[in-house]
Design a protein around this motif. Structure first.
Motif, PDB file in Angstrom:
ATOM      1  N   ALA A 117       0.781  -1.259   0.138  1.00  0.00           N
ATOM      2  CA  ALA A 117      -0.014  -0.035   0.139  1.00  0.00           C
ATOM      3  C   ALA A 117       0.939   1.242  -0.015  1.00  0.00           C
ATOM      4  O   ALA A 117       1.889   1.337   0.666  1.00  0.00           O
ATOM      5  CB  ALA A 117      -1.103  -0.002   1.333  1.00  0.00           C
ATOM      6  N   VAL A 118       0.608   2.235  -0.705  1.00  0.00           N
ATOM      7  CA  VAL A 118       1.248   3.544  -0.845  1.00  0.00           C
ATOM      8  C   VAL A 118       0.390   4.814  -0.663  1.00  0.00           C
ATOM      9  O   VAL A 118      -0.982   4.637  -0.841  1.00  0.00           O
ATOM     10  CB  VAL A 118       2.031   3.343  -2.225  1.00  0.00           C
ATOM     11  CG1 VAL A 118       1.081   3.689  -3.279  1.00  0.00           C
ATOM     12  CG2 VAL A 118       3.183   4.544  -2.285  1.00  0.00           C
ATOM     13  N   GLN A 122      -2.998   3.324   2.634  1.00  0.00           N
ATOM     14  CA  GLN A 122      -2.841   2.700   4.006  1.00  0.00           C
ATOM     15  C   GLN A 122      -4.281   3.031   4.620  1.00  0.00           C
ATOM     16  O   GLN A 122      -4.719   2.368   5.662  1.00  0.00           O
ATOM     17  CB  GLN A 122      -1.792   3.260   4.819  1.00  0.00           C
ATOM     18  CG  GLN A 122      -0.448   2.840   4.021  1.00  0.00           C
ATOM     19  CD  GLN A 122       0.063   3.468   2.940  1.00  0.00           C
ATOM     20  OE1 GLN A 122      -0.650   3.518   2.053  1.00  0.00           O
ATOM     21  NE2 GLN A 122       1.442   3.669   3.102  1.00  0.00           N
ATOM     22  N   CYS A 136       4.345   0.901   9.783  1.00  0.00           N
ATOM     23  CA  CYS A 136       3.898   1.223   8.458  1.00  0.00           C
ATOM     24  C   CYS A 136       4.454   2.939   8.258  1.00  0.00           C
ATOM     25  O   CYS A 136       4.309   3.666   9.133  1.00  0.00           O
ATOM     26  CB  CYS A 136       2.361   0.999   8.355  1.00  0.00           C
ATOM     27  SG  CYS A 136       1.791  -0.272   8.496  1.00  0.00           S
ATOM     28  N   ALA A 138       3.200   6.258   5.248  1.00  0.00           N
ATOM     29  CA  ALA A 138       2.414   6.634   4.555  1.00  0.00           C
ATOM     30  C   ALA A 138       2.492   8.129   4.055  1.00  0.00           C
ATOM     31  O   ALA A 138       3.643   8.566   4.547  1.00  0.00           O
ATOM     32  CB  ALA A 138       0.819   6.357   5.112  1.00  0.00           C
ATOM     33  N   ILE A 146      -2.795   5.850  10.945  1.00  0.00           N
ATOM     34  CA  ILE A 146      -1.923   4.589  11.144  1.00  0.00           C
ATOM     35  C   ILE A 146      -1.678   4.442  12.555  1.00  0.00           C
ATOM     36  O   ILE A 146      -1.788   3.059  13.119  1.00  0.00           O
ATOM     37  CB  ILE A 146      -0.440   4.840  10.524  1.00  0.00           C
ATOM     38  CG1 ILE A 146      -0.487   5.067   9.007  1.00  0.00           C
ATOM     39  CG2 ILE A 146       0.641   3.907  10.871  1.00  0.00           C
ATOM     40  CD1 ILE A 146      -0.589   3.992   8.157  1.00  0.00           C
ATOM     41  N   ILE A 169       3.558  -6.983   5.134  1.00  0.00           N
ATOM     42  CA  ILE A 169       2.917  -5.703   4.425  1.00  0.00           C
ATOM     43  C   ILE A 169       4.154  -4.647   3.989  1.00  0.00           C
ATOM     44  O   ILE A 169       4.957  -4.423   5.050  1.00  0.00           O
ATOM     45  CB  ILE A 169       1.923  -5.198   5.527  1.00  0.00           C
ATOM     46  CG1 ILE A 169       0.615  -6.049   5.663  1.00  0.00           C
ATOM     47  CG2 ILE A 169       1.498  -3.745   4.943  1.00  0.00           C
ATOM     48  CD1 ILE A 169      -0.258  -5.463   6.712  1.00  0.00           C
ATOM     49  N   THR A 171       4.883  -0.797   2.927  1.00  0.00           N
ATOM     50  CA  THR A 171       4.215   0.414   2.806  1.00  0.00           C
ATOM     51  C   THR A 171       5.035   1.474   2.185  1.00  0.00           C
ATOM     52  O   THR A 171       6.140   1.456   2.460  1.00  0.00           O
ATOM     53  CB  THR A 171       3.619   0.985   3.931  1.00  0.00           C
ATOM     54  OG1 THR A 171       4.359   0.974   5.043  1.00  0.00           O
ATOM     55  CG2 THR A 171       2.238   0.250   4.202  1.00  0.00           C
ATOM     56  N   TRP A 181       9.638   0.610  -2.696  1.00  0.00           N
ATOM     57  CA  TRP A 181       8.236  -0.128  -2.330  1.00  0.00           C
ATOM     58  C   TRP A 181       8.073  -1.283  -3.164  1.00  0.00           C
ATOM     59  O   TRP A 181       7.717  -2.482  -2.771  1.00  0.00           O
ATOM     60  CB  TRP A 181       7.200   1.187  -2.510  1.00  0.00           C
ATOM     61  CG  TRP A 181       5.851   0.530  -2.284  1.00  0.00           C
ATOM     62  CD1 TRP A 181       5.408   0.147  -1.272  1.00  0.00           C
ATOM     63  CD2 TRP A 181       4.731   0.604  -3.145  1.00  0.00           C
ATOM     64  NE1 TRP A 181       3.928  -0.010  -1.423  1.00  0.00           N
ATOM     65  CE2 TRP A 181       3.631   0.404  -2.657  1.00  0.00           C
ATOM     66  CE3 TRP A 181       4.596   1.039  -4.385  1.00  0.00           C
ATOM     67  CZ2 TRP A 181       2.289   0.205  -3.081  1.00  0.00           C
ATOM     68  CZ3 TRP A 181       3.467   0.969  -5.363  1.00  0.00           C
ATOM     69  CH2 TRP A 181       2.306   0.554  -4.514  1.00  0.00           C
TER      70      TRP A 181
END
Length: 195
Positions: A117-118, A122, A136, A138, A146, A169, A171, A181
């Motif tokens: 996820a970018v 997220q 994570c 973001a 988050i 995961i 991110t 990523w």
């Protein structure tokens, strides 16, 4: 390298680079990639937005390309996929309200399948309650989400080009992070690229 089947979850006003570049990168290395959008069928498109950092207090937004949906979301089964990619932009803010999207994301998390996820993608992970205890990153504006979801914040470097891996995961903060990523996601998939 064994080809993997990847789901790319998008919606209208997904960030242009964050949808198109990973889609093309994953195809380029031999994976099968299906772009899906709730409420849209294969052959239809979603509008994209180009977000840029031009010295304002937040990113700017301009019209992007139309991005083709290759597979009808309502016909897919998450168990048939090896990995999930969630781009950012504005689509995550409403995709996270869709119970079928949440169920799909939770399947990937429970099965310990790789999830990438970018940026604002997220927001879907936080709504699906799958990042508690993870680390994570973001887009910085998503940091409160988050942390409220029980994850540890991974700081964004000054060029927004870093990625964070936590178990299954990976991110990234924004499209400048694509090299790190996607490299980390492909490693989770078991893909290798010779230097």
């Amino acid at each position: 390298m064994a080809a993997k089947k990847i789901m790319l979850l998008v919606g209208d006003f997904v960030e242009d680079y964050e949808a198109m570049v990973p889609f093309q990168m994953l195809l380029m290395v031999g994976h099968e990639v299906h772009s899906v959008c709730p409420g849209k069928k294969a052959g239809e498109t979603v509008a994209t937005a180009v977000h840029d950092f031009e010295g304002h207090q937040t990113y700017s937004e301009k019209p992007g390309h139309n991005f083709m949906i290759t597979t009808t979301f309502e016909e897919v089964k998450a168990e048939d996929y090896d990995g999930l990619v969630i781009p950012g932009g504005r689509s995550p803010e409403y995709l996270r309200l869709n119970p079928a999207v949440i169920e799909c994301v939770q399947h990937f998390a429970k099965a310990n399948k790789p999830i990438a996820a970018v940026c604002h993608g997220q927001q879907v992970l936080t709504a699906a309650d799958v990042i508690k205890g993870k680390t994570c990153t973001a887009y910085p504006a998503v940091q409160p989400d988050i942390e409220a979801a029980g994850a540890t914040w991974c700081a964004v470097n000054e060029t927004a080009s870093n990625a964070c891996v936590s178990d299954n995961i990976v991110t990234g903060p924004a499209w400048p992070a694509h090299p790190e990523w996607m490299r980390a996601f492909m490693k989770l998939l078991g893909s290798t690229i010779e230097p």
